[in-house]
Design a protein around this motif. Sequence first.
Motif, mmCIF file in Angstrom:
data_model
loop_
_atom_site.group_PDB
_atom_site.id
_atom_site.type_symbol
_atom_site.label_atom_id
_atom_site.label_comp_id
_atom_site.label_asym_id
_atom_site.label_seq_id
_atom_site.Cartn_x
_atom_site.Cartn_y
_atom_site.Cartn_z
ATOM 1 N N ALA A 1 0.806 -1.225 0.000
ATOM 2 C CA ALA A 1 0.000 0.000 0.000
ATOM 3 C C ALA A 1 0.837 1.271 0.000
ATOM 4 C CB ALA A 1 -0.933 0.004 1.209
ATOM 5 N N ILE A 2 1.944 1.288 0.750
ATOM 6 C CA ILE A 2 2.671 2.561 0.919
ATOM 7 C C ILE A 2 4.076 2.558 0.338
ATOM 8 C CG2 ILE A 2 1.330 3.133 2.967
ATOM 9 C CD1 ILE A 2 3.735 2.445 4.698
ATOM 10 N N GLY A 3 4.617 1.398 -0.005
ATOM 11 C CA GLY A 3 5.957 1.329 -0.580
ATOM 12 C C GLY A 3 7.029 1.106 0.481
ATOM 13 N N ILE A 4 8.200 0.700 0.020
ATOM 14 C CA ILE A 4 9.294 0.344 0.929
ATOM 15 C C ILE A 4 9.813 1.556 1.700
ATOM 16 C CG2 ILE A 4 11.690 -0.471 1.021
ATOM 17 C CD1 ILE A 4 10.980 -2.548 -1.068
ATOM 18 N N LYS A 5 9.998 2.680 1.038
ATOM 19 C CA LYS A 5 10.549 3.870 1.710
ATOM 20 C C LYS A 5 9.648 4.308 2.853
ATOM 21 C CE LYS A 5 12.966 7.690 2.288
ATOM 22 N NZ LYS A 5 13.085 7.831 3.732
ATOM 23 N N ALA A 6 8.343 4.411 2.597
ATOM 24 C CA ALA A 6 7.411 4.812 3.653
ATOM 25 C C ALA A 6 7.339 3.747 4.742
ATOM 26 C CB ALA A 6 6.031 5.082 3.066
ATOM 27 N N ALA A 7 7.447 2.464 4.365
ATOM 28 C CA ALA A 7 7.436 1.388 5.352
ATOM 29 C C ALA A 7 8.657 1.478 6.258
ATOM 30 C CB ALA A 7 7.380 0.031 4.652
ATOM 31 N N LEU A 8 9.800 1.807 5.686
ATOM 32 C CA LEU A 8 11.010 2.000 6.499
ATOM 33 C C LEU A 8 10.828 3.176 7.459
ATOM 34 C CD1 LEU A 8 13.963 1.431 3.998
ATOM 35 C CD2 LEU A 8 13.543 0.196 6.130
ATOM 36 N N ASP A 9 10.244 4.250 6.979
ATOM 37 C CA ASP A 9 9.986 5.405 7.850
ATOM 38 C C ASP A 9 9.049 5.022 8.987
ATOM 39 O OD1 ASP A 9 11.634 7.013 6.337
ATOM 40 O OD2 ASP A 9 9.995 7.935 5.199
ATOM 41 N N LEU A 10 8.031 4.245 8.675
ATOM 42 C CA LEU A 10 7.097 3.771 9.691
ATOM 43 C C LEU A 10 7.844 2.935 10.732
ATOM 44 C CD1 LEU A 10 4.123 3.606 10.587
ATOM 45 C CD2 LEU A 10 3.881 1.635 9.089
ATOM 46 N N CYS A 11 8.746 2.088 10.292
ATOM 47 C CA CYS A 11 9.543 1.279 11.219
ATOM 48 C C CYS A 11 10.432 2.162 12.101
ATOM 49 C CB CYS A 11 10.408 0.282 10.449
ATOM 50 S SG CYS A 11 9.474 -1.022 9.638
ATOM 51 N N LYS A 12 10.999 3.212 11.524
ATOM 52 C CA LYS A 12 11.856 4.125 12.300
ATOM 53 C C LYS A 12 11.079 4.787 13.429
ATOM 54 C CE LYS A 12 15.002 5.660 8.677
ATOM 55 N NZ LYS A 12 15.381 6.825 7.858
ATOM 56 N N TYR A 13 9.891 5.260 13.124
ATOM 57 C CA TYR A 13 9.138 6.068 14.076
ATOM 58 C C TYR A 13 8.219 5.257 14.983
ATOM 59 C CZ TYR A 13 10.926 9.738 11.118
ATOM 60 O OH TYR A 13 11.763 10.559 10.410
ATOM 61 N N SER A 14 7.778 4.084 14.551
ATOM 62 C CA SER A 14 6.834 3.302 15.352
ATOM 63 C C SER A 14 7.252 1.852 15.511
ATOM 64 C CB SER A 14 5.446 3.339 14.693
ATOM 65 O OG SER A 14 4.956 4.644 14.635
ATOM 66 N N GLY A 15 8.434 1.516 15.106
ATOM 67 C CA GLY A 15 8.877 0.131 15.154
ATOM 68 C C GLY A 15 8.877 -0.432 16.555
ATOM 69 N N GLY A 16 8.410 -1.667 16.680
ATOM 70 C CA GLY A 16 8.433 -2.357 17.950
ATOM 71 C C GLY A 16 7.182 -2.189 18.790
ATOM 72 N N ILE A 17 6.272 -1.288 18.402
ATOM 73 C CA ILE A 17 5.055 -1.115 19.178
ATOM 74 C C ILE A 17 3.892 -1.769 18.458
ATOM 75 C CG2 ILE A 17 5.829 1.053 20.212
ATOM 76 C CD1 ILE A 17 3.797 2.487 18.386
ATOM 77 N N GLN A 18 2.912 -2.206 19.232
ATOM 78 C CA GLN A 18 1.700 -2.716 18.608
ATOM 79 C C GLN A 18 0.819 -1.522 18.306
ATOM 80 O OE1 GLN A 18 -0.092 -5.626 21.138
ATOM 81 N NE2 GLN A 18 1.128 -7.264 20.258
ATOM 82 N N GLN A 19 0.384 -1.427 17.088
ATOM 83 C CA GLN A 19 -0.385 -0.279 16.639
ATOM 84 C C GLN A 19 -1.701 -0.746 16.039
ATOM 85 O OE1 GLN A 19 0.765 2.996 16.880
ATOM 86 N NE2 GLN A 19 -1.258 3.612 16.237
ATOM 87 N N TYR A 20 -2.804 -0.151 16.507
ATOM 88 C CA TYR A 20 -4.100 -0.457 15.915
ATOM 89 C C TYR A 20 -4.245 0.360 14.637
ATOM 90 C CZ TYR A 20 -9.099 -0.309 15.051
ATOM 91 O OH TYR A 20 -10.330 -0.381 14.451
#
Length: 110
Positions: free
Chosen positions: A28-47
């Motif tokens: 849905a969002i691409g690898i670059k945006a997915a990496l950014d998501l991992c940087k800022y929210s990685g490791g947390i459970q998110q609804y």
Amino acid sequence: MDKKIKIQLEADVRPEDFTQSFQPIITAIGIKAALDLCKYSGGIQQYIPLYDEVLEGPRNRAITKEFDGSNTRPLAWKYNVSEVYVRNLLAQNRRSENKRILKENQVNLF
């Protein structure tokens, strides 16, 4: 890890480097945006809310804005909700607006 090395490694990230459950997000969002998501929210459970849930706010604002005093049925049809839903939404908005006006006009005794 050095910033240069991180940049180099990020350039080589592939979809298979993510877990299987994360694959729809990558699509849905691409690898670059997915990496950014991992940087800022990685490791947390998110609804992640349902798509239709997110559209409820804009839909309700549109119904309120388009209401002309007598068009509950056309609005209900247009937005695929019941007439009762439209009437309840409008009544709730009127109550909220009345409370806001009362609060603004009340004199503080203290």
